[in-house]
Design an enzyme around this catalytic site. Structure first.
Site, PDB file in Angstrom:
ATOM      1  CE  LYS A   1      74.951  61.871  20.101  1.00  0.00           C
ATOM      2  NZ  LYS A   1      75.540  61.724  18.742  1.00  0.00           N
TER       3      LYS A   1
ATOM      4  CB  SER B   1      79.324  62.812  19.174  1.00  0.00           C
ATOM      5  OG  SER B   1      78.191  62.440  18.395  1.00  0.00           O
TER       6      SER B   1
ATOM      7  CB  SER C   1      78.460  60.407  16.013  1.00  0.00           C
ATOM      8  OG  SER C   1      79.375  61.474  16.027  1.00  0.00           O
TER       9      SER C   1
END
Ligand SMILES: [Zn+2]
Lengths: 98, 492, 478
Positions: free
Chosen positions: B81, B156, B180
């Site tokens: 990420k 997210s 997330s």
């Protein structure tokens, strides 16, 4: 209590160093009012005598020893700087002292 | 030549690489090809590290050739990420304000994976600064759900979830502040685990809300989750909040046995807010565990209804300070043509942040500001204590808690983005876990009629990831279905 | 109307740890710009602070020396404001739970002592330095100083005059130096003092509006700034005006304070607990351990010097004002010198030579044993005090032992009677006038003749012996 005014939005934007156009301000007045109004539901709870959480784990006294470790080479420190003279990070001239 | 290594799990790849059945280079090529083939549709990756991945794979192969131990994740392709700092490429949190930012160091978790023999294939899309539940707040691109390209992947860490579900790489890392990892894992049908707060070093994780953030893995199965935890957990002297506790061998928890365990169902999570179809999926999953000998008990988490309000006060307050540093002085975007420092800050921040980030900074600044601190921030920290107390009491009656991960499956892109409060409320099942600092995990529990994955959440006591893995593994071994390759991405 | 001043002091002192408070960068002041910086102190994305144990210990040591209560449980907080000298745009500081609180410092004033209350002392990180000499419409930021541990010591508004403020600062500095927690160098900014000043009619309780005088580079500057500010405020009030709450700078050249910026409604710093750091717990055992490690403090040492060495209060005060000086004095006595001459040499010639050379006692080549042995050489008559005065600069510059210098230069006192008798005769012969004067009963003339002997022997004559011999020679040749 969450009655957010435009003045509130402007004050907070000033603290956060944001410049908002009129439309954004209007929208934030409504959205922040909504969200903070929702947050006000916490007032339903009696929290008398409840300690605020300081840290989710019961930890204390995590220290480092006073030992010097290598710093970054200056080129690396300045590598991402939007403006530099190779020694300093440059910002528009600061007029006010502190 | 049909090279389908990209479809394999990490432990399958690791075993084959270590046995010499396949080289790390071949596995890497397989994944890079797969990314090239499907990421145009998925848009999970924001940067693919073709050359660096090949170089890393070559190192793994060289180690094997020299008879050295290539590590427990030898040759496993891993995506990261974009909230994780990496020396390779850029680290931008998918924000314009960090466009082009190059970190001079690797996050501890990244370092540890590299030491374990992983091969990093690139950086993954996310909501800007991890603020969002759909990955629609990325300033770069919109990631699609592999099961339905018109749906969001959750957020997210939507890029991380989509990349694993789309078989672009075996493992990804994400971060979880209020769900997330777990929520996108549920949306995309993969396994996602948020470790206990303090279990994984946050050094090198760009902070959103420091007291809530944790790094964790997305994997194709539970065993891979254990492998990642083995590599990334443990104390780090660079993170004061990382726990000084021994790290067990998590693969020992993969026993496939829950007999005698008590699993709690919090009654506040099984209300009308939970859709009927979701409810049915969760009930079925819980029956599977019951069938394996678990005892199901009802527990109560009475302050659940206050969790969203508490969470959004605390996370926005912390974020308002954490994001203050992006000011165009030392790195990142600087607005052009500014003539004084005030203007430098204001223009840079106003132009550099997207609307959701601005909104949260405004909220966080407000709840900390003079006159409101006690009513919001302090009150929220008190309620947070109550929420943690709820879990402590519940865990006196059970070993783990089982809940849905999200009230609904993935929604359509654009469907919810107009109403922030509605979006915040969809985090209802995941955020309490962050507030209480607990480990939580989401694993697929079937597909809905519309073909979208549903997620079962398991929550355990602090630092008891072993119980999470044990329950999850048992369920996975006995769930009675296989998740097929998402139709949209088959046979590219 | 008669007014009295109400003054509170805020002192920021940089703690002399080797590394910064939240990262391992060096605190060295003299490094080139932006070379003592790392991702942590530059506030790069993804970094976390880890607090230095030493910085906490030094803070607690100061707190204990100032009779503070040490918080069993405290924490760090974020203080939020935007400024280019802050890497994170918040400063890690302490808000409602400082490490040290409710202490005091006793200052000698008008022959008695007065207690100045210390409200709190808290640990925080120093800021970067901005430089305005870059040109091109820009200012430069150097983050070397950013993250150096800083202790902020705040007093109660107990100070009533510039004299008291000055006494507070000098006594505080002495304590800090005795504790060896800081360089206390105002020019380099390792000690910075600000005064909050207001005045009120004598006999009233309510505080007047205060001004804050900042950016003063010396204690004497603060003294003058306070004197000026009291007079200015008095004049404003007497002319019927009102005092504006504001920050004022000090123009040392013109000797005036000047308005820097009216304080826009108190800053809204949005303090909240620093989530990246865990609470600090100073338990009784740790506090005790730090307490036991405290050195003797100036006041106690002053009193001991008076009783143990029979020094005057004045001498003891002068000697203990500077810890290094007091240490050197004691080392000299320990090496065998008598206390009184040791004190005189240290406070007199030695101090003067050090000042001339602008060196610190610790940085010069002179060793206490050598000063002691020099004093010994005077006592046993090997050299005269005058020779010693000539030797000292060389001892200080070269570190050579006095015995060695005396031998090298042939400075051993002439104590051989026959040699001095010959000199005495020559002097008498060459100075018939004074000789006659002496014989006529003018004792004063003897001094001149002895002086001539000393001159002839280049100071090597044992003065006592020279005196005796010239007397006897004068008697003989009569
Ligand atoms: Zn540093």
């Amino acid at each position: 209590m969450a009655n957010i005014t435009k003045a509130d939005v402007e004050y907070v934007a000033g603290l956060a160093q944001l410049t908002l156009d009129e439309a954004t301000k209007e929208r934030l007045v409504a959205e922040m009012g909504d969200i903070l109004g929702y947050m006000d539901k916490l007032n339903e709870l009696d929290t008398t005598g409840v300690e605020p959480m300081m840290h989710v784990l019961e930890m204390s006294n995590v220290f480092r020893d006073d030992v010097v470790t290598p710093s970054l080479p200056r080129e690396t420190a300045l590598m991402n700087a939007p403006k530099t003279d190779g020694e300093y990070f440059l910002v528009p001239r600061i007029l006010d002292t502190e | 030549m049909s090279n389908t290594w990209y479809e394999k799990t990490a432990h399958e790849i690791r075993d084959a690489v270590r046995a010499g059945d396949v080289s790390a280079a071949e596995v890497t090529e397989s994944c890079l090809d797969r990314i090239a083939a499907v990421d145009g549709q998925l848009k999970a990756f924001i940067d693919v590290w073709n050359d660096a991945a090949r170089a890393q794979a070559a190192q793994v192969d060289a180690k094997i050739k020299n008879g050295e131990d290539p590590g427990p994740l030898a040759g496993v392709p891993i995506g990261l990420k974009d909230v994780l700092c990496t020396k390779q490429g850029t680290t931008t949190c998918c924000s314009q304000i960090l466009k082009g930012y190059r970190s001079p160091f690797d996050a501890t978790a990244v370092e540890r994976l590299a030491d374990a023999g992983a091969v990093f294939v690139g950086k993954l899309n996310m909501d800007e600064f991890a603020m969002g539940s759909s990955t629609e707040n990325s300033s770069l691109q919109t990631t699609k759900n592999p099961w339905n390209l018109e749906c969001v992947p959750g957020g997210s860490s939507g890029g991380s979830a989509a990349a694993v579900a789309g078989h672009e790489c075996a493992i990804t890392l994400g971060s979880d502040t209020g769900g997330s990892i777990r929520q996108p894992a549920a949306c995309c049908g993969c396994v996602g685990l948020k470790p206990t707060y303090g279990r994984v070093s946050r050094f090198g994780l760009v902070a959103f809300a420091s007291s809530l953030d944790q790094i964790g893995p997305f994997t194709k199965d539970v065993e891979d989750c254990a492998l990642v935890l083995n590599a990334i957990c443990g104390r780090d002297l660079r993170d004061s909040t990382s726990a000084d506790l021994p790290v067990p061998d998590f693969t020992q928890a993969l026993k496939g046995d829950v007999s005698g365990m008590k699993l709690g169902m919090p009654k506040e999570y099984f209300t009308d807010a939970l859709g009927a179809e979701m409810r049915e999926k969760i009930d079925t999953a819980i029956k599977v565990l019951e069938g394996q000998g678990a005892e199901i008990v009802e527990v109560s988490l009475p302050h659940t209804d206050y969790a969203v309000a508490t969470y959004y006060i605390i996370c926005t307050a912390e974020a308002s300070a954490n994001l203050a540093r992006f000011d165009g002085v030392r790195y990142g975007y600087r607005a052009p043509g500014v003539t004084n420092v005030d203007e430098l800050y204001r223009k840079t921040k106003t132009e550099g942040y997207g609307p959701e980030v601005r909104r949260r900074i405004m909220l966080g600044t407000y709840v900390l500001s003079s006159g409101y601190y006690d009513a919001y921030y302090l009150k929220a920290q008190k309620v947070r204590s109550l929420i943690q107390r709820d879990f402590n009491e519940a865990f006196e009656r059970c070993d783990a808690i089982v809940t849905p991960t999200a009230p609904t499956p993935a929604f359509k892109i654009g469907e919810k983005s107009s109403d922030p409060l509605e979006m915040y409320l969809s985090d209802i099942y995941t955020i309490s876990v962050n507030l209480a600092g607990l480990p939580g995990m989401s694993l697929p529990c079937g597909l809905t009629a519309s073909g979208l994955p549903a997620g079962l959440q398991i929550i355990a006591k602090p630092f008891d990831e072993e119980t999470l893995l044990r329950v999850a593994y048992t369920y996975e071994q006995n769930r009675g279905f296989e998740l097929a390759m998402p139709a949209a991405l088959r046979a590219q | 109307m008669k007014y009295e001043a109400v003054i509170g002091m805020e002192v920021h002192v940089e703690l002399n740890t080797l590394s910064k408070v939240f990262c391992g960068c060096s605190t060295n002041f003299h490094a080139p710009a932006n070379t003592n910086v790392c991702p942590v102190c530059l506030g790069m994305p993804g970094v976390l602070p880890v607090i230095s144990k030493r910085a906490v210990e030094l803070s607690v040591a100061v707190g204990l020396a100032l009779h503070c209560t040490i918080s069993r449980w405290s924490k760090m907080d974020r203080k939020n404001y935007f400024y280019p000298d802050l890497a994170k745009n918040y400063q890690i500081s302490q808000y409602d739970l400082p490490l040290c609180a409710n202490g005091y410092l006793e200052i000698p004033i008008d022959g008695t002592t007065k207690r100045i209350g210390v409200t709190r002392a808290h640990l925080e990180e120093d800021t970067a330095r901005n430089t305005h000499t870059i040109g091109g419409g820009d200012s430069g930021v150097d983050f070397n100083r950013c993250g150096v541990p800083l202790l902020e010591i705040v007093t109660e508004p107990d100070i009533r005059s510039a004299d008291e403020a000055y006494a507070y600062l000098t006594n505080l500095k002495q304590i800090l130096q005795y504790l060896d927690v800081s360089d206390c160098n105002m020019e380099e900014g390792s000690l910075r003092a600000e005064a909050n000043i207001s005045i009120r009619p004598v006999g009233t309780e309510a505080f007047g509006t205060k001004t804050e005088v900042k950016n003063v580079a010396s204690f004497s500057g603060i003294y003058k700034a306070i004197e000026f500010e009291i007079a200015r405020q008095q004049q404003v009030l007497e002319e019927g005006g009102t005092i504006t709450q504001e920050t004022r700078g000090w123009d040392a050249d013109r000797g005036i304070t000047f308005s820097q910026r009216a304080k826009e409604s108190a800053h809204d710093y949005r303090y909240f607990p620093e989530p990246d750091l865990v609470p600090l717990v100073v338990d009784e055992a740790w506090e005790q351990q730090i307490r036991e490690s405290l050195p003797e403090l100036p006041q106690a040492r002053r009193e001991r010097f008076i009783t143990a060495y029979q020094l005057s209060e004045f001498d003891a005060g002068v000697l203990t004002a500077d810890k290094a000086m007091a240490d050197f004095f004691e080392a000299t006595v320990d090496a065998g010198a008598a206390a009184k001459p040791a004190a005189n040499w240290v406070m007199g010639d030695l101090q003067k030579l050090l000042t001339e050379r602008r060196v610190e006692i610790g940085d010069c080549a002179l060793r206490a044993e050598d000063l002691a042995s020099m004093i010994g050489l005077i006592e046993d008559g090997t050299i005269s005090g005058k020779i010693a005065k000539d030797l000292l600069p060389e001892m200080l510059d070269t570190g050579k032992a006095p015995k060695l210098l005396v031998e090298e230069k042939g400075l051993v006192q002439i104590s051989d009677s026959s040699e001095l008798e010959a000199v005495a005769r020559e002097i008498i012969e060459a100075n018939p006038g004074p000789t006659a004067d002496f014989r006529a009963g003018k004792e004063k003339a003897l001094g001149f003749l002895v002086g001539q002997m000393m001159k002839a022997t280049k100071g090597k004559a044992n003065p006592k012996l020279a005196n005796e011999i010239i007397r006897s020679e004068l008697a003989k040749t009569e």
